[in-house]
Design a protein around this motif. Structure first.
Motif, PDB file in Angstrom:
ATOM      1  N   GLY A 197       9.031  25.743   1.731  1.00 26.73           N
ATOM      2  CA  GLY A 197      10.484  25.668   1.778  1.00 26.73           C
ATOM      3  C   GLY A 197      11.025  26.944   2.390  1.00 26.73           C
ATOM      4  O   GLY A 197      10.505  27.435   3.392  1.00 26.73           O
ATOM      5  N   ALA A 198      12.036  27.502   1.742  1.00 23.17           N
ATOM      6  CA  ALA A 198      12.658  28.715   2.282  1.00 23.17           C
ATOM      7  C   ALA A 198      11.935  29.992   1.860  1.00 23.17           C
ATOM      8  O   ALA A 198      12.270  31.071   2.340  1.00 23.17           O
ATOM      9  N   THR A 199      10.941  29.891   0.961  1.00 26.32           N
ATOM     10  CA  THR A 199      10.342  31.125   0.431  1.00 26.32           C
ATOM     11  C   THR A 199       9.641  31.932   1.512  1.00 26.32           C
ATOM     12  O   THR A 199       9.599  33.160   1.433  1.00 26.32           O
ATOM     13  N   PHE A 235       8.588  28.445  -9.610  1.00 27.06           N
ATOM     14  CA  PHE A 235       8.207  29.499  -8.657  1.00 27.06           C
ATOM     15  C   PHE A 235       8.723  29.244  -7.231  1.00 27.06           C
ATOM     16  O   PHE A 235       8.536  30.077  -6.362  1.00 27.06           O
ATOM     17  N   ARG A 236       9.320  28.070  -6.967  1.00 23.42           N
ATOM     18  CA  ARG A 236       9.826  27.803  -5.611  1.00 23.42           C
ATOM     19  C   ARG A 236      11.241  27.218  -5.629  1.00 23.42           C
ATOM     20  O   ARG A 236      12.216  27.913  -5.454  1.00 23.42           O
ATOM     21  N   ASP A 237      11.347  25.927  -5.884  1.00 21.20           N
ATOM     22  CA  ASP A 237      12.653  25.307  -5.664  1.00 21.20           C
ATOM     23  C   ASP A 237      13.711  25.808  -6.647  1.00 21.20           C
ATOM     24  O   ASP A 237      14.887  25.928  -6.290  1.00 21.20           O
ATOM     25  N   ALA A 238      13.312  26.112  -7.878  1.00 17.18           N
ATOM     26  CA  ALA A 238      14.305  26.526  -8.882  1.00 17.18           C
ATOM     27  C   ALA A 238      15.049  27.776  -8.421  1.00 17.18           C
ATOM     28  O   ALA A 238      16.280  27.804  -8.400  1.00 17.18           O
ATOM     29  N   VAL A 246      18.775  17.202   4.987  1.00 16.74           N
ATOM     30  CA  VAL A 246      17.882  18.114   4.278  1.00 16.74           C
ATOM     31  C   VAL A 246      17.389  19.096   5.337  1.00 16.74           C
ATOM     32  O   VAL A 246      17.396  18.757   6.532  1.00 16.74           O
ATOM     33  N   THR A 247      16.979  20.286   4.927  1.00 20.88           N
ATOM     34  CA  THR A 247      16.591  21.305   5.897  1.00 20.88           C
ATOM     35  C   THR A 247      15.615  20.737   6.937  1.00 20.88           C
ATOM     36  O   THR A 247      14.616  20.169   6.533  1.00 20.88           O
ATOM     37  N   PRO A 248      15.875  20.887   8.222  1.00 21.30           N
ATOM     38  CA  PRO A 248      16.987  21.574   8.878  1.00 21.30           C
ATOM     39  C   PRO A 248      18.175  20.676   9.275  1.00 21.30           C
ATOM     40  O   PRO A 248      19.181  21.197   9.728  1.00 21.30           O
TER      41      PRO A 248
HETATM   42  C1  3PY Z   1      13.578  23.063   1.889  1.00 26.13           C
HETATM   43  O1  3PY Z   1      13.241  22.527   2.934  1.00 26.13           O
HETATM   44  O2  3PY Z   1      13.501  24.287   1.708  1.00 26.13           O
HETATM   45  C2  3PY Z   1      14.059  22.254   0.801  1.00 26.13           C
HETATM   46  O3  3PY Z   1      14.035  22.645  -0.349  1.00 26.13           O
HETATM   47  C3  3PY Z   1      14.570  20.954   1.176  1.00 26.13           C
HETATM   48  O4  3PY Z   1      15.047  20.271   0.081  1.00 26.13           O
END
Ligand code: 3PY
Ligand code: BTN
Ligand code: ZN
Length: 649
Positions: free
Chosen positions: A152-154, A112-115, A463-465
């Motif tokens: 994360g980016a969601t 539901f998130r990183d994938a 890793v972000t940012p």
């Molecule tokens: C994020 O910060 O969105 C990440 O997935 C970093 O790996």
């Protein structure tokens, strides 16, 4: 009419109502409320049919989609107990003790998130997750440790591109899946953004995310908080513990949730030629995170650099040096990370991150279904109903097709990441970004410059940012034809990207061993860098003032979560509110309709409130008149309606 309107009001039902709700919502007294909601959705669809969704750049009109099959479940049965029940029953410390004593390997499902962040540019919409959520919670193919569902980016992508309120997504998922631990990815001081925020914003954000929103019964009485994030995975993009301390402490002291602190893995600890990110570096970092109050330790291998033998060494050492349960996260960009998992499991790792097979592999996590198969017969096997789990992979295989414009172009694993150390999520973004700048043919050079930029800065965690800054520098070098040596020689005369200046100034924090002094001076050109926390240079947010400004700007009573969204992403949030004024709530539109509109005579059912659906059928449209306007005809619950849309083509 009034009571019906009140009960039908989506905000009211979703717990957005406050005591000032009725005086604040005189429109509830008007019957055309339903009409209005339907009209706004028609306006959205008409606009997408005529002008396309601006987020879809390469629409393929010949595509057709299948209906995904949700594995059936008994909605009147009991939701089986899961990891969240265990956490609530045992409490945090008891839960951590249970985890330490548990021999069976534990799984975190990142679907539901990183994938989808790593494979589909974070575009998975709430409805496609929600449609399968209850089934997944009731059928529970495996006793999951947790699901990563937020952060994360969601957060940014939901507001910016999907026009969804991320808090509403969390609430809906929470209600559908009450039994499994929900975890989110929090970028420490950077929250769910790309820069450091004031501490009091981060503190409020964590409190709200842990608590979730207030729920109301049908009479408008408060039912209590929905509940939200049970486990915060906290990292810093430079592995700078000072940037994580406020987050860890807040989770520990202001919530009942678990604080999981990350070691971001860089370099290769088995390579004696690499002297910065050594085994000792990771052990020291883990000890500091343990002292900072973490309940769990995560190894966050965002670029998939942790090779199998390195995993064995690292997990074995951490087992001896710290007493925290260890959670392993990786990306399968190279293709060999299931071997890493097997070594880590043999060395005693507690939890591994996996994604449902149809959204796994390459820049995403190793496949849940396949890892379950790998573990059959292993002494640490944690049994999962694999045929049942495979049906959920089928569901997401069908759903994935809706998102074809956002698919990454990576076709096969790559060993170049061992040189470039580009995180999974960024790797899939880099090529479209290069294309946007007209640099796609130079993609191999961009990759090399990414590694060169890292060396120029002084070798940092990416890793972000921080990864974005290194990416910006790589693009800058490529578009200006600069080599690493050119930058070192002519840096004084170069005007570096803003993000690079900001990094060198100290805005993201400090790195192990310090930044490269020569490059720092060339970038800053006389400006003094600082080495204390970025937050020391930020004004705390005055939430009373911010609430006043919010009322004036949006003419509604804000919830704390609205203020947080607005403070994290002011411009994106304002555009989101403007969009909602115009089109209403689009989150319940089926995904093909949201991205591609409707074909003539195609009909959809859209839920507009509990138990209320409207049937929308697109009929046809007129040619554009001399002003460029078209009339778009629909049938809405059997009545013909027309919408005027300016054709912007
Ligand atoms: C994020 O910060 O969105 C990440 O997935 C970093 O790996
Ligand atoms: C319109 O907008 O033209 C009026 C049609 C709306 C009918 C409303 S929508 C909510 C409720 N549910 C139904 O099935 N019908 C009403
Ligand atoms: Zn990741």
């Amino acid at each position: 009419g009034f009571l019906l309107n009140l009960l039908e009001n989506q905000d009211f039902q979703e717990g957005k109502a406050t005591v000032r709700f009725i005086p604040d919502h005189p429109e509830l007294m008007n019957l055309p409320n339903f009409r209005d909601r339907g009209t706004r959705l028609l306006r959205y669809l008409a606009d997408v049919i005529v002008n396309d969704n601006p987020d879809v750049k390469n629409k393929d009109a010949s595509r057709t989609f299948l209906k995904p099959v949700v594995p059936p479940f008994d909605p009147y049965g009991q939701v089986p107990k899961g990891s969240r029940d265990r956490l609530l029953e045992l409490g945090r410390d008891g839960f951590v003790d249970w985890l330490k004593s548990e021999n069976r390997i534990q799984y975190t499902d990142t679907t539901f998130r990183d994938a989808h962040q790593s494979l589909l540019a974070t575009r998975m919409r709430m409805i496609d997750l929600l449609n399968v959520s209850r089934s997944y919670a009731y059928n529970q193919p495996g006793d999951l440790f947790s699901m990563e569902v937020w952060g994360g980016a969601t957060f940014d992508v939901a507001l910016r591109f999907l026009k969804e309120d991320p808090w509403r997504r969390l609430r809906k998922l929470r209600t559908a899946i009450p039994n499994t631990i929900f975890q989110m990815l929090l970028r420490g001081s950077n929250g769910v953004g790309y820069k450091a925020y004031p501490d009091n914003l981060i503190i409020k954000f964590i409190e709200e995310a842990a608590r979730g929103s207030m729920l109301y019964d049908n009479e408008g009485r408060e039912k209590g908080y929905a509940g939200g994030i049970d486990l915060f995975r906290i990292f810093d993009s430079l592995n700078w513990v000072k940037n994580m301390e406020v987050s860890i402490k807040t989770v520990r002291e202001n919530t009942d949730s678990l604080a999981e602190a990350c070691i971001c893995y860089s370099g290769d600890l088995t390579n004696p030629g690499k002297t910065k990110f050594t085994l000792q570096y990771y052990i020291d970092l883990a000890k500091r995170l343990e002292s900072a109050g973490a309940h769990l330790l995560a190894i966050k291998d965002m670029a998939g650099l942790l090779k199998p033998l390195a995993a064995r060494e690292l997990i074995t050492a951490l087992r001896e040096e710290v007493s925290l349960p260890i959670h392993l996260h990786t990306h399968d960009t190279s293709g060999i990370q299931s071997a890493t998992y097997l070594e880590a499991i043999n060395a005693g790792v507690d939890i591994v991150d996996v994604a449902i097979n149809s959204l796994s592999g390459l820049t995403s996590q190793p496949g849940y279904n396949s890892i379950v198969a790998m573990m059959q017969g292993h002494p640490r096997e944690n049994p999962v109903d694999l045929p049942l789990l495979n049906r959920y992979a089928d569901y997401f295989e069908t759903v994935r097709n809706y998102y074809y414009p956002f698919e990454t172009e990576l076709r096969a694993g790559t060993a170049t990441i061992y040189d470039t150390e580009i995180p999974g999520g960024q790797y899939s973004n880099l090529r479209p970004q290069a294309r946007g700048l007209g640099l796609e043919e130079q993609f191999p050079t961009i990759r090399e410059n990414y590694a060169a930029a890292n060396r120029l800065f002084g070798d940092l965690v990416k890793v972000t940012p921080s990864s974005k800054v290194v990416g910006d520098m790589a693009m800058f070098m490529t578009s200006n034809g600069l080599t690493e040596a050119d930058v070192r020689e002519r840096g004084n005369k170069l005007d570096f990207p803003d993000s690079v200046k900001s990094l060198m100034r100290g805005d993201l924090g400090q790195i192990e061993g310090g930044f490269d002094k020569q490059v720092q001076q060339m970038v800053l050109k006389g400006e003094e860098p600082y080495t204390d926390r970025p937050n020391a240079h930020l004004e705390p947010i005055d939430f009373d003032q911010v609430a006043k400004d919010y009322r004036a700007e949006f003419e509604e009573e804000p919830r704390m979560m609205d203020l947080l969204s607005q403070q994290l992403y002011p411009k994106v949030f304002a555009e989101f509110k403007e969009f909602q004024q115009e089109y209403g709530e689009v989150a319940n539109l089926p995904t093909p309709a949201f991205f591609y509109g409707l074909k003539p005579n195609e009909e959809i059912l859209v839920r507009i409130s509990a138990g209320k659906r409207i049937a929308i059928k697109y009929l046809n449209m007129t040619n554009a008149d001399e002003l460029g306007n078209r009339l778009v005809f629909f049938s809405l619950n059997g009545q013909t309606r027309s919408i005027t849309v300016r054709d912007r083509s």
